[in-house]
Design a protein around this motif. Structure first.
Motif, PDB file in Angstrom:
ATOM      1  N   SER A 150       0.979  -1.064   0.111  1.00  0.00           N
ATOM      2  CA  SER A 150      -0.096  -0.206   0.056  1.00  0.00           C
ATOM      3  C   SER A 150       1.022   1.227  -0.143  1.00  0.00           C
ATOM      4  N   PRO A 275      -4.321   0.884  -1.662  1.00  0.00           N
ATOM      5  CA  PRO A 275      -3.712  -0.199  -2.173  1.00  0.00           C
ATOM      6  C   PRO A 275      -3.031  -0.138  -3.648  1.00  0.00           C
ATOM      7  N   TRP A 292      -8.909  -2.547  -3.451  1.00  0.00           N
ATOM      8  CA  TRP A 292      -8.349  -3.762  -2.418  1.00  0.00           C
ATOM      9  C   TRP A 292      -8.893  -5.150  -3.056  1.00  0.00           C
TER      10      TRP A 292
END
Length: 486
Positions: A150, A275, A292
């Protein structure tokens, strides 16, 4: 190998941070040929811009704070930190932002490294754009593991690029302390960086949208951290947001939602994570880019048919912590190896092929002054989910071992106990030196140890771990009276 530009492996891993390295290590150890793809430094965020450098900045700050509360040491701890020495140590811990050592480890582990930007190019295929502009195609016989992690999530603020804000990367790698630092956020990065830079002489102003620090943890934890930051000179402002911000003449000037205005040398946005999935070719396998990735407990991406695509670590949003990502990597590596060998999976609770800890026992330490450590449920989560728990609190300042740290020790311990099974399901500690209490709580939760058995785990005297005995005594007394906290 099938040709000069197309190479076949059993497993292809995209992302060579701690998570990707651990997936590759486990699959290689199982006898599967594995290649790892990395566009930046091998070792990832944790090694160069997060865990390692941030703790190098924080350790001197916390040691000085502890020493300043011990009789006989307080005068020696009263002076300023040697900022140059602290930053030099930080640089060493970040390996001076060189990944030579990590690359050598990959070689000794038998893991191939491919430098460049990796993108999915259809099922079990990865295209790597190399630093010289070429393309290498990789084919996976069994699995592709996405371990891309991330990055800092920045607010939608006009003129953000010209503002040149800090993210967690700049906050942990800055070459010198800024004179004045604005920190936007109330979570782990915000509070840890406030602690570190304030100790190095920076005037810190922290701006929080909500009403308290560390909002995901027990309320008492954030309260203790806020008190200590204020006592050290930080300006904490709650219930505010940044309305406008601009960099003028080397200074950052902002206007807040309450109408006030502030000026600083740097501004750090610690407002969450996003992400790294926007440009990894998800669309080539029918998945939307940028979000995500949802997995089951085997870390298999649920929306990709065929059990070949895995998302491990931050990218799946199960638990955005390095140690938890490495735990997932060990699970994923075992799953990939089992499937490659045709071995049936064991996915029951606490089994070798299921990441049960992601939902039951995620440990986290916040290295602020005081330290905050928690694992499992909090009272907030218990109420939100309707989980019935007994809440047991104890003042750490009443424990003999804590008083060895500080005669005026301020801290608190809380455990949550399932009243039916009589096992610990959550624990939070806040106070100097409490990080070392956390693993015992994690073991109690993952081991599902009954309270009756915990009585026989005798804590040594005088240590802070004696709080376990005090918590059990408090629970016994509450339970015998039928007294149950909400």
């Amino acid at each position: 190998m099938t040709s000069e530009d197309t190479r076949t492996y059993d497993v292809v891993v995209i992302g060579a941070g701690p998570v990707g390295e651990n997936v590759a290590d486990r699959t290689t150890a199982a006898g599967l040929s594995t290649v790892i793809v990395e566009s930046e430094l091998v070792g990832g965020e944790c090694s160069y811009w997060a865990c390692e450098p941030s703790k190098a900045l924080l350790r001197p700050a916390l040691l000085r704070a502890d020493a300043g509360r011990v009789p006989g040491l307080a005068p020696a701890a009263a002076g300023p930190l040697d900022a140059a020495a602290v930053l030099a140590h930080r640089d060493r811990m970040a390996a001076h932002w060189s990944d030579d050592g990590q690359v050598e480890w990959l070689k000794t582990a038998g893991i191939d490294l491919r430098r460049g930007h990796g993108r999915l190019d259809g099922p079990r295929r990865v295209a790597v754009t190399t630093p010289d502009g070429g393309t290498v195609h990789l084919r996976a016989r069994h699995a592709v593991a996405l371990c891309t992690g991330s990055s800092a999530a920045l607010p939608d603020l006009p003129g953000l690029a010209a503002l040149r804000p800090w993210t967690s990367r700049e906050a942990t790698s800055a070459p010198q302390p800024p004179g004045r630092l604005l920190i936007v956020g109330a979570g782990v990065v915000a509070t840890e960086m406030a602690t570190a830079w304030q100790a190095l002489g920076t005037q810190v102003t922290l701006l929080a949208r909500g009403t308290r620090l560390l909002p995901q943890m027990e309320p008492f934890a954030g309260g203790l951290v806020a008190d200590r930051l204020r006592g050290a000179g930080s300006d904490l402002r709650f219930g505010v947001t940044v309305a406008t911000a601009a960099r003028t003449g080397g200074e950052v000037r902002i206007a807040l939602s309450d109408g006030s205005r502030l000026t600083a040398d740097e501004i750090l946005f610690a407002t969450g994570r996003a992400p790294r999935t926007g440009d990894i070719g998800l669309e080539t396998v029918g998945l939307p880019p940028g979000g995500w990735l949802t997995t089951d407990d085997t870390l298999t991406v649920t929306a990709a048919p065929g059990d070949w695509l895995y998302a491990v670590g931050d990218v799946n949003r199960r638990a955005l912590l390095t140690h938890q990502g490495k735990y997932q990597a060990r699970i994923a590596g075992a799953v990939i190896a089992a499937r490659a060998c045709g071995t049936p999976l064991d996915t029951g609770r606490w089994s070798p092929h299921a990441g049960t800890a992601d939902t039951a026992a995620v440990p986290q330490v916040v290295f602020t002054d005081p330290e905050v450590a928690g694992v499992g449920l909090t009272t907030i989560e218990a109420r939100r989910t309707g989980r019935r728990v007994d809440v047991v609190d104890y003042d750490l300042g009443h424990v003999a071992g804590a008083l060895q740290h500080d005669p005026d020790y301020r801290g608190r311990a809380r455990v949550l106990i399932d009243p039916d099974r009589r096992t610990v399901v959550g624990a939070t500690f806040a106070g100097p030196g409490v990080a070392e209490l956390l693993h015992s709580a994690t073991v109690a939760i993952t081991g599902e140890i009954p309270v009756e058995r915990l009585w026989h785990a005798v804590p040594p005297f005088p240590t802070i771990s004696e709080v376990w005995l005090r918590l059990l005594e408090t629970y016994r007394d509450q339970h015998s009276r039928g007294d149950r906290n909400p």
